[in-house]
Design an enzyme around this catalytic site. Structure first.
Site, mmCIF file in Angstrom:
data_model
loop_
_atom_site.group_PDB
_atom_site.id
_atom_site.type_symbol
_atom_site.label_atom_id
_atom_site.label_comp_id
_atom_site.label_asym_id
_atom_site.label_seq_id
_atom_site.Cartn_x
_atom_site.Cartn_y
_atom_site.Cartn_z
ATOM 1 N N SER A 410 37.918 35.256 36.871
ATOM 2 C CA SER A 410 38.179 36.511 36.496
ATOM 3 C C SER A 410 37.366 36.856 35.678
ATOM 4 C CB SER A 410 39.660 36.538 35.951
ATOM 5 O OG SER A 410 39.765 35.492 34.812
ATOM 6 N N GLU A 443 39.834 41.868 43.828
ATOM 7 C CA GLU A 443 38.587 42.290 43.243
ATOM 8 C C GLU A 443 37.414 41.662 43.631
ATOM 9 O OE1 GLU A 443 37.855 44.052 38.900
ATOM 10 O OE2 GLU A 443 38.667 42.039 38.929
#
Ligand code: 3H9
Length: 694
Positions: A410, A443
């Site tokens: 992340s 993402e």
């Protein structure tokens, strides 16, 4: 081909809507239908009429561009076409293949009968666009299926699978192909002289409804749809269907439709509809770049994220090997996956056989060579660069030469991870959100060497998993977490200056987020948040507030410890004077005089830094466009969809306000908090975020 094709099948006129890609009911379609209905009505050789759609779908509704133009629609409008249909003296049957949604389903509801393919879906999804059905949908649906089903389905905008629609009485029979079934049905209706069933006259299910049903449903919505207009207006319309004369009830729907159509919420949600589709377009990735087929996948790490990612893949029918080196950890991970499927069955979101089929696609393995057959391997191990580099080195040795190696990091540097392989062009970030089998956002992160083919593959994979993918560039935190850092930091600075945790959370929840920032921290674990913070490099002119560290040192780890920014009884958070004392102590030590901070200031100081960083992200090309950021925040971070996403929201309110907030904050916060140059250019030139000035 005209927008509506007319042909005869013996004594039956077949009207086929042909308006690619989704047969939206644009003006030429409405005109074509009107003419075809007249022609069929006036031809004595025609005994019945079937309405269907070209290209494997019935119709996806009104043309969203037309509805959202705010202009008065040109006649004939859909309601005029429907009036003609309901006045027809010949049997009228809809043949539904693919989807019949919104105005498309409303058109089918105005037919006397509906025959659907077994895989078809029907529904009234207008609420997702901030609208309500404007062509009698709330009325006819309620008359056929009853108010309980109507309330559930129309306020949520569900797509209803044909077998369920049959149970509810929304369609009359299933047949494959639907057109054959509809033709046979029409022939029978003619032969039997079956009385025409005009939906607006069907009344059994709307009589004697207990008024408490609506009151109770409104209470339920208060929790789920707080702040939104359309869901509550839909309840009003369904109630009107059950309590008012037919014409007054239809008029009620019309008025409410216009109110919703003209609302800022409708505008924001239509922005997101198109933004979601725009996010798929990657400049420079033309049709010559094809995605690699993904027949088999593998996931490394059977923790919460790894297990969720394996489920997301299996749910899409992709066989997946789940690697965990320790047998014990593998067993634990597979156990959690199994329980999660049980919960889905208990909730009714999957049938037992669907859950078993998906579970059957997940194979636990405990050695790297077992991953050799995968077309894509997704790594979801501990968030540490060295650990990930080691994993990628091993993956590079065992995976087939064509295989893509993806990381679920992340925040970490994709290029540094790719450097530990011999195939950096095949390395990409796929940042899932937790729980990965539920959250729609993905993402995807492009490194310096990631090839167009690799990007195309992970974008296509997202669609297959039913997810919305946004492509991000490689930087600390990518799009979402990079922006979040400013939001989180400012929440603590507000505490230092005089706000309380409950005030901050109340303001953000009042804005429409499901949870405020401090409640979220308590949920995720303050120790986890602090760990992430420690791993980040802060520029020398910035500081962290000491509040988070103090909470962690005092054992206030969040919900799991029963105390964090709040005290917890079960999951109920209770303001804690001890926390306020701790914060006041910090203020004293820093020499800050506490004051009462207005809610408006809290909102702006939390959201404007996030938007400002978003503008930098656009300017640097980390996001391809501002609307991608809206998609990320709405689908991954709980930003209220009906406000359109942070960038849209800020632009609607005036970007100069963001600049003003940042000018106030920057002298005390550091250079990164200065207004983004892009915002200053846009405001100076009077242009918007979508103007291409980035
Ligand atoms: C309504 O009906 C109001 C009425 O009650 C009022 C009275 C009449 N209009 O999603 P995709 C475009 S409101 C215009 O990528 P999929 C879409 O932008 C409407 N355009 O494909 C895209 O264009 P592009 C209620 C539309 O296979 C292309 O079609 N209906 C419309 O993943 C392909 O779409 C809805 O809310 C439209 N109605 O999914 C349904 N629909 O290629 C909205 C699509 O240039 N639509 N486009 O990017 C959907 O849910 C999905 O598009 C659908 C297909 C499931 C149909």
């Amino acid at each position: 081909m005209a927008a509506v094709d007319y042909r005869l099948e013996g004594e039956i006129a077949v009207l086929t809507i042909a308006n690619p890609p989704v047969n939206a009911l644009s003006l030429p379609v409405r005109e074509g239908l009107m003419q075809a209905l007249e022609r069929a009505g006036g031809d004595p050789a025609v005994k019945a009429i079937v309405v269907t759609g070209e290209g494997g779908t019935f119709a996806a509704g009104a043309d969203i561009n037309e509805v959202s133009s705010g202009l008065v629609l040109k006649s004939p409008i859909t309601r005029e076409v429907q009036a003609r249909m309901e006045a027809a003296s010949k049997p009228l049957v809809a043949a539904i293949e693919g989807v019949a949604l919104g105005g498309g389903f409303e058109l089918a509801l105005a037919c006397h009968w509906r025959i659907a393919a077994t895989t078809a879906k029907v529904g009234l999804p207008e609420v997702k666009l901030g609208l309500l059905p404007g062509a009698g949908g709330t009325q006819r649906f309620t008359r056929l299926a009853g108010p309980e089903a109507a309330l559930e389905a129309i306020t949520a905008g569900h797509q209803i699978p044909a077998p369920r629609a049959l149970e509810l009485g929304l369609v009359d029979a299933l047949a494959d192909p639907a057109l054959d079934g509809a033709l046979a049905f029409a022939r029978r209706a003619v032969a039997e002289r079956r009385p025409l069933r005009v939906t607006s006259d069907v009344g059994e299910r709307i009589r004697g409804v207990d008024p408490e049903l609506f009151a109770a449903f409104r209470r339920k919505l208060e929790a789920k749809a707080r702040g939104q207009l359309a869901p509550f207006r839909i309840v009003d319309c369904i109630e009107a269907a059950c309590t008012r004369p037919v014409e007054a009830a239809f008029a009620r729907e019309r008025e409410s439709f216009i109110e919703c159509r003209d609302s800022p919420q409708r505008k924001a949600l239509v922005h997101l509809f198109f933004a979601e589709r725009e996010a798929r377009r990657i400049p420079g990735l033309g049709p010559e770049v094809t995605a690699l087929p993904v027949h088999r996948a593998a996931v490394v790490g059977a923790g919460t994220m790894g297990g969720g990612i394996a489920m997301a893949l299996a749910n899409a029918g992709i066989p997946v090997s789940l690697l965990e080196l320790s047998a014990q950890a593998l067993e634990r991970g597979l156990g959690v996956v199994g329980k999660s499927y049980d919960a889905s069955v208990a909730r009714g979101s999957l049938t037992r056989s669907q859950a078993d089929a998906a579970l059957g696609l997940i194979r636990g393995v405990s050695e790297y060579p077992a991953l050799a057959g995968a077309d894509i391997v997704i790594e979801a191990v501990y968030e540490d660069l060295e650990v990930k580099q080691e994993v990628f080195g091993r993956l590079d040795r065992v995976a087939g030469p064509h295989a893509i190696l993806a990381t679920n990091t992340s925040t970490l540097d994709i290029d540094a991870i790719a450097a530990s392989t011999s195939r950096p062009e095949k390395v990409v970030g796929t940042h899932f959100f937790s729980p990965a089998n539920v959250m729609r956002l993905l993402e995807n992160v492009r490194g310096r060497h990631t090839s167009p083919e690799t990007v195309a593959t992970v974008m296509a994979l997202a669609k297959r998993l039913g997810k919305i993918a946004v492509l991000a560039g490689n930087c600390d935190g990518f799009i979402g977490n990079r922006m979040l850092m400013f939001y989180g930091a400012e929440a603590e600075f507000l505490l230092e200056e005089g706000a309380t945790p409950e005030q901050i959370d109340r303001v953000i929840e009042g804005f429409g987020f499901a949870m405020g920032p401090l409640a979220v921290r308590d949920l995720a674990g303050n120790d986890v948040g602090f760990q992430i913070r420690k791993g980040r490099r802060l520029p020398p002119d910035e500081r962290w507030s000491p509040i988070l560290e103090r909470l962690v040192a005092g054992g206030r780890l969040g919900q799991k410890a029963g105390r964090g920014y709040y005290r917890y009884e079960g999951r109920t958070r209770i303001p804690d004077p001890e926390v306020v004392a701790l914060i006041e102590q910090v203020s004293r030590e820093l020499g800050i005089e506490r004051r009462s901070i207005p809610d408006e200031e809290i909102l702006e100081r939390l959201l404007h830094p996030l938007v400002n960083e978003g503008a930098r992200i656009v300017e640097e090309g980390i996001a391809l466009r501002a609307s991608d950021i809206d998609i990320v925040y709405v689908n991954g971070y709980g930003f209220p969809a009906w406000r359109g996403g942070p960038m849209y929201w800020a632009e609607e309110a005036g970007l100069e306000r963001v600049i003003a907030t940042m000018r106030r904050l920057a002298p005390r916060r550091g250079a990164r908090w200065r207004p983004a140059p892009l915002l200053e250019r846009l405001v100076a030139s009077g242009r918007g975020l979508s103007s291409g000035l980035a």
